[in-house]
Each structure stands twice: as structure tokens, then as C-alpha cells.
Design an enzyme around this catalytic site. Structure first.
Site, PDB file in Angstrom:
ATOM      1  N   ASN A   1      51.491  55.307  41.392  1.00 44.01           N
ATOM      2  CA  ASN A   1      52.588  55.531  40.447  1.00 44.01           C
ATOM      3  C   ASN A   1      52.214  54.824  39.153  1.00 44.01           C
ATOM      4  O   ASN A   1      52.099  53.597  39.116  1.00 44.01           O
ATOM      5  CB  ASN A   1      53.908  54.980  41.005  1.00 44.01           C
TER       6      ASN A   1
ATOM      7  N   ALA B   1      49.611  48.191  48.685  1.00 49.29           N
ATOM      8  CA  ALA B   1      49.520  49.609  48.328  1.00 49.29           C
ATOM      9  C   ALA B   1      48.467  50.317  49.161  1.00 49.29           C
ATOM     10  O   ALA B   1      48.686  51.442  49.628  1.00 49.29           O
ATOM     11  CB  ALA B   1      49.205  49.748  46.839  1.00 49.29           C
TER      12      ALA B   1
ATOM     13  N   ARG C   1      42.564  54.742  42.972  1.00 49.40           N
ATOM     14  CA  ARG C   1      43.597  55.739  42.728  1.00 49.40           C
ATOM     15  C   ARG C   1      44.930  55.063  42.459  1.00 49.40           C
ATOM     16  O   ARG C   1      45.312  54.100  43.135  1.00 49.40           O
ATOM     17  CB  ARG C   1      43.738  56.673  43.928  1.00 49.40           C
TER      18      ARG C   1
ATOM     19  N   THR D   1      57.615  45.414  43.868  1.00 42.72           N
ATOM     20  CA  THR D   1      56.420  46.068  43.330  1.00 42.72           C
ATOM     21  C   THR D   1      56.567  47.573  43.191  1.00 42.72           C
ATOM     22  O   THR D   1      55.712  48.219  42.582  1.00 42.72           O
ATOM     23  CB  THR D   1      55.217  45.777  44.238  1.00 42.72           C
TER      24      THR D   1
ATOM     25  N   GLY E   1      44.831  48.460  44.646  1.00 40.64           N
ATOM     26  CA  GLY E   1      45.930  47.533  44.389  1.00 40.64           C
ATOM     27  C   GLY E   1      45.823  46.877  43.029  1.00 40.64           C
ATOM     28  O   GLY E   1      44.733  46.700  42.480  1.00 40.64           O
ATOM     29  N   VAL E   2      46.976  46.481  42.458  1.00 39.64           N
ATOM     30  CA  VAL E   2      47.014  45.941  41.091  1.00 39.64           C
ATOM     31  C   VAL E   2      47.805  44.642  40.977  1.00 39.64           C
ATOM     32  O   VAL E   2      47.925  44.092  39.884  1.00 39.64           O
ATOM     33  CB  VAL E   2      47.610  46.981  40.114  1.00 39.64           C
ATOM     34  N   GLY E   3      48.351  44.119  42.054  1.00 39.57           N
ATOM     35  CA  GLY E   3      49.246  42.977  41.957  1.00 39.57           C
ATOM     36  C   GLY E   3      48.623  41.733  41.364  1.00 39.57           C
ATOM     37  O   GLY E   3      49.267  40.999  40.618  1.00 39.57           O
ATOM     38  N   GLU E   4      47.355  41.463  41.710  1.00 39.32           N
ATOM     39  CA  GLU E   4      46.713  40.227  41.287  1.00 39.32           C
ATOM     40  C   GLU E   4      45.806  40.384  40.080  1.00 39.32           C
ATOM     41  O   GLU E   4      45.699  39.483  39.235  1.00 39.32           O
ATOM     42  CB  GLU E   4      45.877  39.667  42.441  1.00 39.32           C
TER      43      GLU E   4
ATOM     44  N   THR F   1      54.900  52.030  37.879  1.00 36.16           N
ATOM     45  CA  THR F   1      54.969  50.766  38.612  1.00 36.16           C
ATOM     46  C   THR F   1      53.643  50.018  38.540  1.00 36.16           C
ATOM     47  O   THR F   1      53.629  48.783  38.521  1.00 36.16           O
ATOM     48  CB  THR F   1      55.377  50.996  40.072  1.00 36.16           C
TER      49      THR F   1
END
Length: 763
Positions: free
Chosen positions: A653, A532, A650, A490, A724-727, A656
Site C-alpha cells: 500500500n 508485512a 514490493r 502500521t 518491509g519499511v518499518g525500520e 501506508t
């Protein structure tokens, strides 16, 4: 209403970071060179003297009893050191309870450990383990193990046992109630001017990360070291300790790099403990790597499921009542289901709601997390139903969602910690050219062109215990920050380097983040888009504490240019501690440490999430849009463009973060059109357990993907406001594709994946 404090460092820590610091910038991955040159070592790369290899022999029946295991031929095979069965493997000390890996405790994938008795619960269950001096010899010998069974009736698909479905008290390791409600759904539906009532079906799905799961184990006396493919080294340490009856201090788990996971490596499956037991049996290091086929029977899956969703609305489209029921398969020993109903009662304002889970015990291993666990399926049902409701009322789909916008959390009544959903609708619509949709589907030769959209959301999860990090600045001015978090692709190493550099006021090039080792400060598994937020909060706490210590030493040092300064008026600029009102007066950390004969300075920081009863509701919001082309004669669907706008708090990066969101959106395309694992009910085995037959999107399938990041300030979730952005990138993506297909063809599809046969079938 004031926000709760979530940092454990001193509240008056001096040294404000520079306004133009490295956080948020699209820096290249610091681990990129190691990965592209092959220098990065994964769990199956650990070079150990005397290394041996183990291969699992899996059951060929879904239910029954072992009557005979003939190992004679395998024992005689070249290079074989041992063939272990339930008679020779040894008994485990105990089975820990099922807990999510985010709890920071033992997190077994299921409350069943194989090779402890003659019972077979599912096809692929380990029944023997062959250890040889090379992998090829172990694989060959495993095929020489002959197993006989007394087979018993089995249940492997929903249609075999609908009448046996029951309503559990809770699911998801006991963290989600089996039933939740507010208001009176029956009365609400009776009042509704318009109702939508549909059933949705979802094929089982399996994870297929590039790196199959593997564990390498070796003993030094009574101390065990494990190299494992995992999302959480501490979860592996705690789980194996419980299984083997060892103190945590005698187990070290290392996982510097994990080659993708998406939930397959979130929980702890059998192979790390099996590798440790095999290593103890043969007295040499053992590597146990699952084959690609064994990945379908060794790491859980997204279960086959069926949803029924009913909406009731007034003439203006405002929701009055919503009922969502889910039916799915679980294992014989655990009550596990994806929490697919977690958002249907929260995403839109609706006074009457009911959500009910029903389970069927089946001969399958316990299902597990898969990217966007629950929301990927639940939002497909909700967002396609919302689209159908908009169609019936003659409303634009975005307008319908705006009419049902939830100003506060409908479930708790609490205000959102941050939102941004309306801006996501606006920005996403601009990027896809939504204004074209009102004219109806377009034509491009034989292709029908359609546009679709869906809301996206994902809960903000936090660990159940404090997360810790350690920061150290050396006398040469470089810094190392450490925490036991695993890099799963990630970009955590890069983002945490940026967090540390900004907090310490140092150039990124002078900072390094180290993780993936239980000898480092405790961190829970990076799952559920929590990584994150929780890791950055701990890193921030450690670095600000260390920064405060160094500034305090400088202002107390008679030889420092900062001697006697007000600590609160010392800021960081260009790698130096300087006076706010006289920026030419100051010094670097290196100058301070060198002058005082200090080789380094160190601090540990900790962060704990807001309490579960905090008066705030926390979701990450977004909006998904898709443009598709459909050839109705050939049944082909091509996704031409996808656009997503997301408000993840926020951004640490930008590069990513966009990469994560893009990957989730492409996965949503795969969920909508390609991914399905097919069960053979007669044998209880997966029929397409390979990457040759389990279809996932490839580059040729990938459309133009436009990702828009909308930063919203959030002072609640953690000190840096990171959600967080993973899901959330996958959340709603499949529904946007399906809604676009409906716009193009006029036909609505309620089974995933949508196949060629579905498109060309008579309507």
C-alpha cells in the site's frame, strides 16, 4: 542459481489474479473510521463487569534489599481490595528464557520476574501492587505504601564501571555473537593511506507511544483472558503460560488495536502476568495500566552506549579495513545489547573487518528493541565516518559510497536477493538538489544552510516457524481472512485486505481482515519490519489455496459455465472465475456456493521463511538526504527538508508505506537533535521521565519530507517479494542530519543528540 520455494500451497494453484489488482494502491485505511470516531477499543478499553484497577509501586533505589513494606495505611484506604507484595502475590511457575518475539515462542522482556524476593535490581522495579475499585483510588493508595530499603552500591552509567566491561560470547538473547571478523584488520589498517578513528556516544532513549502499556485480565474458572498492549498476542500467550504454569489452551490474548509501540511492546513485560495474578487474588477482573513515568521503568529502553569506529582506505577511498567496537550497559541478569554492528561489516565492500561488543552489568532493567534497533546507532557511527573520509579525500560523499558499493554480501559472499541502492542514491540526490552541495554551504540571513546524506539499510528478518492464515468466502460473495497479528498502527489491516482481495480476485470492499486474537491462526509478533512480509505470505497462501479449491469445484460441477475447463486456464476478472480464452464464460464464488447449498468455503495456508543457510543475502536498502539551517550564534538547528529513497521490494500500500517511512525519518531527526533520557547516578533514577522533559519532534519541528519508493523484484524473501519499511526509514536519517550540520558549520558532532550547547561550544 534458483530461488527456494517458500509457499506451502499447491504450486499449480490456478486462477491468476488480475494485473491491475488492489495491491500497491494507496487505499485509505480500513480501520480509519473506527479510530477517528473512538469506536476502536484498546487494551484499557475492555468493558468488563466488576472491573478493578491495579497500580504498581516501584522501588525508589537502584540496588539493595527490601527491609520492610508497610501496607497498613494503604489497606485502610477507601476502595482498596488488596495490597500485594512478595509475601502475598504468589510464586511464578517458571521463568522462560530470553528469546526475541519473532521466534513465535515465549518472549519475556527480561529473565527476572519481580515480587518474588526481597532483592531490588533497579529503580522502578515493582515491589508492591495495589488493587482498588477505581483507578484513582488505586493510585492514591499506592502512594500510601511505605517501603524501606537496605541500599547497596549501584552502577547506572558507563563512566561508573568502565573497568568492569567484558566481552560476552553472544548478545541479543544469544542470536548475535559477541565478536565477528574476517581478514586481518591490523594488517589492513597498516596498509591504509587514510584512516578515520572516532568515538561516538549515545544517550539512552525511551519509547513514548501514545498508548501506555496496559493489561486487563479476568478468569473464568481456570481459563484466563488477557487484553494486552502488544505487538504479538501469541508471544504474550506463551510467556504468561510459562510464568503461570498454564497450558496455552487455557489462555486467550486479545489485542485488536495497539496505540503505537516501536519496540516497547515487542517483548512481554511484567504487567500482563501481574494483572493475571492480581485478578486471581481478588477474584475480579483487573486492569493494570502503567503511568507515563512507569513507561520509563517498565518496558525496556535503548541503552546508553559508546562506539569506536576505525576506517582505513586507499588513496582512491576504497575501504581496506574497518573496526567497530561497542560498549553499553546491560542488566544484572541478561546479556542484551542492540546489534549495532550488524550492518557495518556488510554495507560496503571491505576485505578486513572486526566487530566487538563489550558489556557492563548495571542496575537497570534489560534493554530492548527500539525502532531500528542497533542500526540507528551503528549506522550513525559508520555514515558520519564515511562522510569524514570523503572530506579528507576531497570526494563527493555519494561518490565515495559508490566506490565501495558491495556487489555481493561482504560477510557471506552470497548475492543479494535484491538491491536497488544505486538507484536510491540517484533518486534521493535529485529530490534534495544535491548538485548544490559542491559550492559549499549557503547563507540565508543568519542561517547557514547545509546538505547531508547517508546510506540506509536494514536486515530482512523472518519468523522461526511457519505463519498461518485462514480464508473464508461466504455464499454472499464476501470474504473474511484471519490471522493472529496485531494492528500496531502500521496499516496491516488495510494491506492484508488488499493482499486477500487480489489473491481472491474480489473487490476490496468485499474482503475483511481480522487479527489480534490467539484464537486465530498462529502468527509471530510483527517486529523488525517482518510483519508485512510474513503476514502477506500467509494470507496469500490461504487465499490462493481457497481460490484453487473453488476453481476445482467449478470445473467439476456440471452446472457451472466452467465445467470441464482446464483449471490452469481459469483466471479471475471483475470478481468472477472465467475462462482465459472466453472471458464471458464464468461465474462468481457466490453463484457457485449458492447453487451447491454451501454457506461458505474455507482454507488455511502457511508460509515459512527461507532457511537461514540459504545462499542469499537479504537487506532492505535506501538513501537518506537532509537540508538543515544552523544559526551558529544561537546554536539552533532547523531541519528544512528531508528526502529518502527506499527499495523495499514490493509495496503493498503506497500510502501506508510512505507514512511508515516518513515516521521513521522524523524519528531520525529526533534521534539526531532531541531524544535523550538522563540518568541521575546518585539515585539511579531517570531524571526526565515524562513527555514534558523527554523531547520528541512535534509538528513545528517537522520539515518537508519527500519519500520515494523504488520497487525492486525479489523472488527470495517471500512469495510476494515484500521486505518491509518499518525500520529502514530511520536507518541513516540521524547521520544525514548530522552530516548536513557539518556541511553547514564545518564542525563534526559525534554525540547524540546534538544540543544547542554543543553547537555554541568553542570548537
Amino acid at each position: 542459481m534458483s530461488a527456494p520455494s517458500t509457499t506451502s500451497g499447491a504450486p499449480d494453484t490456478p486462477g491468476a489474479p488480475p494485473a491491475d489488482g488492489p495491491m500497491g494502491r494507496p487505499l485509505n485505511r480500513v480501520d480509519g473510521p473506527a479510530k477517528v470516531t473512538g469506536a476502536a477499543r484498546y487494551a484499557a478499553d475492555a468493558p468488563l463487569p466488576g472491573l478493578t484497577h491495579a497500580v504498581v509501586v516501584g522501588a525508589r533505589v537502584p540496588h539493595g534489599r527490601l527491609t520492610r513494606i508497610d501496607t497498613e495505611e494503604a489497606d485502610r484506604a477507601a476502595g482498596v481490595l488488596a495490597v500485594l507484595t512478595q509475601e502475598s502475590l504468589g510464586k511464578i511457575a517458571g521463568q522462560p528464557p530470553l528469546l526475541p518475539s519473532l521466534a513465535g515462542a515465549a518472549a519475556p522482556g527480561e529473565t527476572f520476574f519481580p515480587m518474588q524476593s526481597d532483592r531490588v535490581h533497579y529503580a522502578g522495579q515493582p515491589v508492591a501492587l495495589v488493587v482498588a475499585d477505581t483507578y484513582e483510588r488505586a493510585l492514591h493508595a499506592a502512594r500510601l505504601v511505605h517501603v524501606e530499603y537496605a541500599e547497596e552500591p549501584s552502577v547506572t552509567v558507563i563512566d561508573q564501571a568502565r573497568e568492569k566491561a567484558y566481552e560476552p560470547r553472544s548478545i541479543f538473547a544469544g542470536f548475535v555473537p559477541g565478536r565477528s571478523s574476517r581478514g586481518d584488520v591490523e594488517a589492513g589498517l597498516a596498509q591504509a593511506a587514510v584512516t578515520v578513528d572516532n568515538t561516538f556516544t549515545f544517550a539512552a532513549n525511551h519509547h513514548n507511544p501514545i498508548e501506555p502499556s496496559a493489561a486487563t485480565a479476568f478468569w473464568e474458572g481456570d481459563r484466563l483472558t488477557l487484553y494486552d498492549t502488544t505487538q504479538g498476542v501469541t508471544a504474550v500467550q506463551h510467556t504468561v503460560a510459562a510464568l503461570l504454569g498454564l497450558p496455552h489452551s487455557r489462555i486467550r490474548v486479545i489485542s485488536h488495536y495497539t496505540g503505537g509501540s516501536f519496540g516497547a511492546k515487542a517483548m512481554v513485560w511484567h504487567h500482563p502476568a501481574l494483572a493475571a495474578l492480581a485478578s486471581r487474588a481478588v477474584g475480579r477482573p483487573v486492569r493494570l495500566a502503567l503511568t507515563r513515568e512507569q513507561m520509563f521503568t517498565g518496558c525496556g529502553h535503548r541503552e546508553e552506549q559508546e562506539h569506536r569506529l576505525t576506517l582505513g582506505a586507499d588513496e582512491q577511498g576504497r575501504l581496506i579495513a574497518l573496526r567497530h567496537g561497542k560498549l553499553s550497559l546491560t542488566s544484572p541478569f541478561d546479556e542484551w545489547a542492540e546489534p549495532s554492528l550488524s550492518l557495518t561489516g556488510r554495507l560496503y565492500a571491505c576485505p578486513h573487518y572486526e566487530g566487538v561488543y563489550r558489556l557492563i552489568r548495571a542496575n537497570t532493567m534489560t534493554p530492548t528493541f527500539m525502532r531500528c534497533p542497533g542500526e540507528a546507532t551503528g549506522l550513525f557511527a559508520l555514515e558520519t565516518s564515511m562522510d569524514e573520509l570523503a572530506e579528507r579525500l576531497g570526494l563527493d560523499p555519494i561518490e565515495l559510497r559508490l566506490r565501495n558499493f558491495a556487489e555481493t554480501d561482504p560477510e557471506s559472499g552470497h548475492p543479494w536477493s535484491s538491491n536497488g541502492l544505486k538507484e536510491c542514491y540517484r533518486r534521493g540526490a535529485e529530490r534534495i538538489g544535491w548538485e548544490r552541495r559542491a559550492a559549499g554551504p549557503e547563507r540565508d540571513g543568519d542561517w547557514l544552510i547545509g546538505l547531508g546524506m547517508a546510506s540506509a539499510a536494514y536486515p530482512v528478518y523472518g519468523p522461526n516457524n511457519p505463519q498461518r492464515a485462514r480464508a473464508r468466502v461466504y455464499a454472499d460473495g464476501t470474504a473474511v481472512i484471519q490471522g493472529a497479528v496485531t494492528d500496531i498502527g502500521t496499516g496491516v489491516l488495510t494491506a492484508m485486505t488488499q493482499v486477500a482481495a487480489e489473491a481472491l480476485g474480489l473487490p476490496v470492499e468485499q474482503c475483511r481482515f481480522e487479527g489480534g486474537d490467539t484464537d486465530l491462526p498462529h502468527m509471530a509478533a510483527a517486529v523488525g519490519s517482518s510483519g508485512a512480509g510474513m503476514v502477506s505470505a500467509a494470507v496469500h497462501a490461504a487465499c490462493t489455496t481457497l481460490r484453487g479449491q473453488l476453481i476445482a469445484r467449478a470445473v467439476a460441477d456440471p452446472q457451472s459455465p466452467l465445467h470441464g475447463a482446464d483449471r490452469g486456464q481459469v483466471i479471475l476478472r471483475d470478481g468472477r472465475m472465467v475462462r482465459r480464452d472466453a472471458p464471458d464464460q464464468g461465474e462468481t464464488y457466490a453463484e457457485l456456493l449458492t447453487r451447491n447449498f454451501l454457506p461458505d468455503a474455507e482454507a488455511t495456508g502457511a508460509w515459512g521463511p527461507p532457511p537461514h543457510d540459504a545462499p542469499w543475502a537479504m537487506l532492505t536498502f535506501g538513501a537518506q538526504f537532509a537540508e538543515v539551517a544552523v544559526d551558529p550564534e544561537l546554536g539552533l538547528i532547523r531541519v528544512r527538508r528531508m528526502a529518502g529513497a527506499f527499495a523495499p521490494g514490493r509495496v503493498l500500500n503506497a500510502r501506508t508505506a510512505r507514512s511508515q517511512l516518513m515516521g521513521g525519518m522524523i524519528w531520525g531527526l529526533g534521534q539526531a537533535l532531541l531524544e535523550a533520557t538522563h540518568m541521575e547516578p546518585a539515585t539511579g533514577r531517570w531524571a526526565n521521565a515524562s513527555l514534558g522533559e523527554y523531547l520528541v519532534p512535534v509538528n513545528a519541528d517537522a520539515p518537508e519530507v519527500d519519500v520515494d519508493l523504488i520497487e525492486v523484484e525479489d523472488a527470495i524473501v517471500n512469495p510476494l517479494g515484500v521486505k518491509g519499511v518499518g525500520e529502514v526509514g530511520q536507518s541513516g536519517a540521524a547521520a544525514a542530519v548530522a552530516n548536513a550540520v557539518c556541511h553547514a558549520t564545518g564542525r563534526r558532532f559525534r554525540a547524540l543528540p546534538i544540543t544547542i550547547e554543543d553547537v555554541i561550544a568553542p570548537s
